[in-house]
Design a protein around this motif. Structure first.
Motif, PDB file in Angstrom:
ATOM      1  N   CYS A 137       0.842  -1.196   0.000  1.00  0.00           N
ATOM      2  CA  CYS A 137       0.000   0.000   0.000  1.00  0.00           C
ATOM      3  C   CYS A 137       0.881   1.252   0.000  1.00  0.00           C
ATOM      4  CB  CYS A 137      -0.901  -0.009   1.237  1.00  0.00           C
ATOM      5  SG  CYS A 137       0.011   0.112   2.795  1.00  0.00           S
ATOM      6  N   THR A 178     -18.147   3.775   3.711  1.00  0.00           N
ATOM      7  CA  THR A 178     -16.718   3.708   3.430  1.00  0.00           C
ATOM      8  C   THR A 178     -16.455   3.449   1.955  1.00  0.00           C
ATOM      9  OG1 THR A 178     -16.680   1.333   3.820  1.00  0.00           O
ATOM     10  CG2 THR A 178     -16.315   2.767   5.741  1.00  0.00           C
ATOM     11  N   ALA A 179     -15.180   3.446   1.602  1.00  0.00           N
ATOM     12  CA  ALA A 179     -14.795   3.091   0.239  1.00  0.00           C
ATOM     13  C   ALA A 179     -15.221   1.671  -0.089  1.00  0.00           C
ATOM     14  CB  ALA A 179     -13.280   3.251   0.074  1.00  0.00           C
ATOM     15  N   GLU A 191      -9.582   0.348   2.250  1.00  0.00           N
ATOM     16  CA  GLU A 191      -8.603   1.298   2.758  1.00  0.00           C
ATOM     17  C   GLU A 191      -7.598   0.664   3.714  1.00  0.00           C
ATOM     18  OE1 GLU A 191      -9.968   5.056   4.128  1.00  0.00           O
ATOM     19  OE2 GLU A 191     -11.637   5.128   2.730  1.00  0.00           O
ATOM     20  N   THR A 192      -8.017  -0.320   4.501  1.00  0.00           N
ATOM     21  CA  THR A 192      -7.156  -0.809   5.577  1.00  0.00           C
ATOM     22  C   THR A 192      -6.644  -2.236   5.353  1.00  0.00           C
ATOM     23  OG1 THR A 192      -9.068  -1.596   6.844  1.00  0.00           O
ATOM     24  CG2 THR A 192      -8.326   0.657   7.243  1.00  0.00           C
ATOM     25  N   ILE A 240      -6.098  -3.551   1.659  1.00  0.00           N
ATOM     26  CA  ILE A 240      -6.414  -3.437   0.237  1.00  0.00           C
ATOM     27  C   ILE A 240      -6.242  -4.756  -0.502  1.00  0.00           C
ATOM     28  CG2 ILE A 240      -5.926  -0.975   0.147  1.00  0.00           C
ATOM     29  CD1 ILE A 240      -3.195  -1.642  -1.083  1.00  0.00           C
ATOM     30  N   ASN A 262     -13.367  -2.354   6.558  1.00  0.00           N
ATOM     31  CA  ASN A 262     -13.211  -1.475   5.405  1.00  0.00           C
ATOM     32  C   ASN A 262     -11.925  -1.811   4.666  1.00  0.00           C
ATOM     33  OD1 ASN A 262     -13.373   0.662   3.563  1.00  0.00           O
ATOM     34  ND2 ASN A 262     -12.518   2.145   5.008  1.00  0.00           N
ATOM     35  N   THR A 273      -7.273   4.545   9.381  1.00  0.00           N
ATOM     36  CA  THR A 273      -7.238   5.278   8.127  1.00  0.00           C
ATOM     37  C   THR A 273      -6.218   4.645   7.196  1.00  0.00           C
ATOM     38  OG1 THR A 273      -6.547   7.371   7.110  1.00  0.00           O
ATOM     39  CG2 THR A 273      -5.688   6.913   9.281  1.00  0.00           C
ATOM     40  N   LYS A 274      -6.452   4.792   5.909  1.00  0.00           N
ATOM     41  CA  LYS A 274      -5.521   4.226   4.925  1.00  0.00           C
ATOM     42  C   LYS A 274      -4.145   4.880   4.995  1.00  0.00           C
ATOM     43  CE  LYS A 274      -7.074   7.429   1.305  1.00  0.00           C
ATOM     44  NZ  LYS A 274      -7.703   7.539  -0.020  1.00  0.00           N
TER      45      LYS A 274
END
Length: 679
Positions: A44, A198-199, A171-172, A174, A168, A571-572
């Motif tokens: 990431c 969320t994404a 983001e966390t 991937i 999620n 958070t990412k």
């Protein structure tokens, strides 16, 4: 440029393999390592930032000592002499337990055990029990299924129904999106349950925004529908499950209307999800770690598990409870979560009377002896532990503080002496994962910059300063040259002839004894040998209901003067409090903000960019507002990992309390009030 196979040792679900390019003692490139089937596409953004992190202008390269409130560079000789003198005097005057050894999960690896070896060698210390991250959920899975494991990561693409429950991964985690998207391409449905849109939710067929802390009642409502509608896999339950009748009876008075009101999800959507769970197979539930950080966290995870159990979605491809897989931890004699528990009988070496969840409060309560010194490594407790004002107060009451760190974190700023910590590239080690099933080698690829020393060398030199001879030291601590470290790691691998250091250098190796489809032999390591919906152990050990149950969180709108739920999700852009200080990350991340729903902002007359006071009885933050219509009303969100130096640490507001089981930290029981600060 020389290319090495390596792996990320951070406390992150993915534990990515990658290739690192090094030239002239500098990390120049980070590239994917496709041999790891769980992380084939590469790291990431945080992983890419290792180039900067390793060579950052802000990295601590020399020992530092605080003189009149300002850090000054000192020699290793002076630093070690002072530390050795303090340890000797505190031991003599107050005993070993006057020293707190605090090590967290900032970097993983087999060599971390050397730290405990040192403190054991010198006669002991005080340590903590419990864990900030995930023990309530681990314990819930263990006492239900007997082991904490799930299907191999890439089997997720075989699921036809995937429920991301408080998770999620877009983001966390991937890498997990790869099998999810493959499953969707083959027709699978994706459900996301999260108070935030969320994404990951953007890819979902159904989003349910439950009230935080009420996930258990939502799961129980679905379970009741499955039972009432005769949609239980009775043959599976009869053969493999203990306690179905008791569990069914516990739901007899539960109404859908009450459950709907409690969790904030309309009845028709509860019924829709129940229908999908009943009719779409195989199903995988992927719980996140956030919801088990409430005071009802363990029972919540048990409630979610019932949906896998009642439908028979266990022990099959595409059907698993995808919470944690510690099959890769082949080296520990005591597995998680039991390794977090205080001993039934004290050993006299390590005093484990401080709860991680109540770190500051418990530090200040200790007597006989009271604490005089702390040694911190691989952690940033003044940022990451609940009720950080009390943690800071406890640190400041001590006479001496040593922190081993790469950067001047909130915790390092409180130290008397800061020792420079190694990077992941400075020393060889072996790591495993709690998501993918690989054992991985992390080689030394460069010499450490400045005067940085790996922790093993720090301890070796400190032991000499304390008067131990080399022969005694080397029973506990290896020399730090790469050959000695490789020999030490080779010894650790001897019980596992299936893998060798030479094999690991070529790339990741599957853990010996791996069960790719968890529980496909339908053997469950519980007292009954079955899946336990009814657990006598849960009742006796943790004083909770023997069957999965819904209990209200201890801090909620009905039992607080504050009426807004604070969320502190990952958070990412950070792994907890790491990486956020790097320039690369800052270019991709906003300044700290509090996310507030459009409806709440409108009702309070707030606008984007307003400076808000977010407060409760434990503290306050002054932070910029960001309005978002996708957040569930009644909640605000401040990302986990913001530093006090940024003025935005959410643990300013959290309380130090334990979860219902597993000795976890229930810092998500956190109600706040908000108000605009007028210019």
């Amino acid at each position: 440029m020389k290319i090495y196979n390596t792996a990320c040792p951070r406390n992150c679900y993915s534990t990515c393999s990658f290739k690192v390019g090094v030239e002239d003692n500098k990390v120049l490139s980070i590239e994917p390592q496709p041999l790891n089937k769980a992380t084939p596409k590469g790291v990431c953004l945080k992983g890419l930032s290792y180039v900067e992190r390793t060579h950052s202008k802000d990295r601590i390269l020399y020992p530092l000592k605080k003189v009149n409130g300002v850090f000054k560079q000192i020699s290793w000789e002076d630093a070690l002499n002072e530390i050795a003198s303090k340890i000797t005097n505190f031991k003599k005057d107050y005993g070993n337990h006057s020293i707190l050894f605090y090590a967290a999960s900032g970097s993983s690896g087999l060599l971390n055990e050397v730290s405990s070896n040192f403190w054991r060698m010198i006669g002991g210390a005080t340590t903590v029990y419990g864990n900030l991250c995930w023990p309530a959920g681990l314990e819930a899975v263990r006492l239900t299924l007997g082991d904490t494991k799930h299907n191999i990561a890439w089997d997720l693409e075989n699921a036809k129904l995937i429920i991301l429950w408080g998770k999620n991964p877009a983001e966390t985690n991937i890498q997990q999106m790869i099998p999810i998207e493959k499953a969707q391409a083959k027709g699978a449905k994706l459900v996301v349950i999260d108070p935030r849109r969320t994404a990951s939710a953007e890819r979902a067929d159904l989003l349910l925004q439950a009230i935080p802390g009420t996930d258990a009642i939502l799961a129980l409502a679905i379970a009741k529908l499955l039972i009432d509608n005769q949609q239980v896999n009775h043959s599976f339950v009869k053969e493999h499950v203990l306690g179905f009748d008791e569990f069914k009876h516990s739901l007899s008075d539960l109404s859908l209307e009450f459950a709907s009101q409690e969790c904030g999800i309309p009845v028709y959507l509860i019924e829709k999800l129940a229908h999908w769970i009943a009719t779409i197979r195989p199903m995988t539930i992927v719980p996140g770690y956030g919801m088990q950080r409430f005071s009802n966290g363990g029972q919540t995870i048990r409630c979610l598990l019932t949906l896998q159990i009642l439908t028979g979605n266990i022990g099959k491809s595409g059907a698993t409870f995808h919470y944690a897989d510690i099959q890769g931890d082949i080296f520990s004699s005591v597995k998680e979560p039991m390794s977090y528990f205080p001993p039934d009988k004290p050993t006299g070496v390590f005093r484990r009377e401080i709860s991680t969840a109540r770190l500051g409060e418990d530090m200040m309560k200790l007597v006989q002896p009271e604490l005089k010194m702390v040694w911190v490594e691989r952690g940033n407790p003044i940022t990451q532990n609940p009720d950080s004002a009390k943690v800071k107060e406890a640190f400041r009451k001590l006479e001496f503080r040593v922190v081993v760190e790469q950067f001047l974190t909130d915790t390092a700023l409180e130290a008397d002496i800061v020792l420079p910590a190694k990077s992941m590239f400075d020393q060889s080690d072996i790591i495993s994962s709690y998501w993918n099933p690989y054992i991985q080698f992390k080689p030394k690829v460069m010499d450490a910059p400045g005067e940085v020393k790996p922790e093993t060398e720090i301890y070796y030199l400190l032991a000499q300063k304390l008067g131990f001879d080399v022969a005694e030291i080397e029973k506990y601590i290896p020399k730090s040259d790469d050959e000695s470290i490789r020999n030490w790691l080779t010894e650790k691998l001897k019980p596992f002839p299936e893998i060798s250091l030479e094999q690991l250098e070529q790339g990741p190796c599957l853990a010996p004894g791996l069960q790719e489809i968890a529980f496909d032999d339908f053997k469950f390591n519980t007292p009954s040998g079955k899946i336990e919906l009814y657990s006598e152990y849960a009742k006796e050990k943790w004083d909770v209901s023997a069957v999965p149950s819904y209990e209200k969180t201890l801090e909620n709108k009905q039992h607080s003067n504050h009426k807004i739920q604070l969320l502190s999700p990952n958070t990412k852009n950070r792994i907890h409090s790491q990486f956020g200080n790097l320039d690369l990350i800052k270019t991709q991340a906003d300044d700290p903000f509090v996310l507030i729903s459009y409806r709440d902002a409108k009702n309070m007359g707030l606008r984007n960019g307003d400076i808000l006071r977010v407060f409760n009885d434990r503290g306050e933050l002054k932070i910029k507002a960001k309005i978002d219509a996708s957040l569930r009303p009644g909640c605000v969100s401040i990302c986990n990992g913001y530093w006090h130096q940024e003025g935005a640490c959410p643990n300013t507001l959290s309380k130090g309390r334990e979860t219902d089981m597993g000795y976890g930290a229930a810092f998500h029981d956190c109600m706040v009030s908000i108000g605009r600060i007028e210019n």
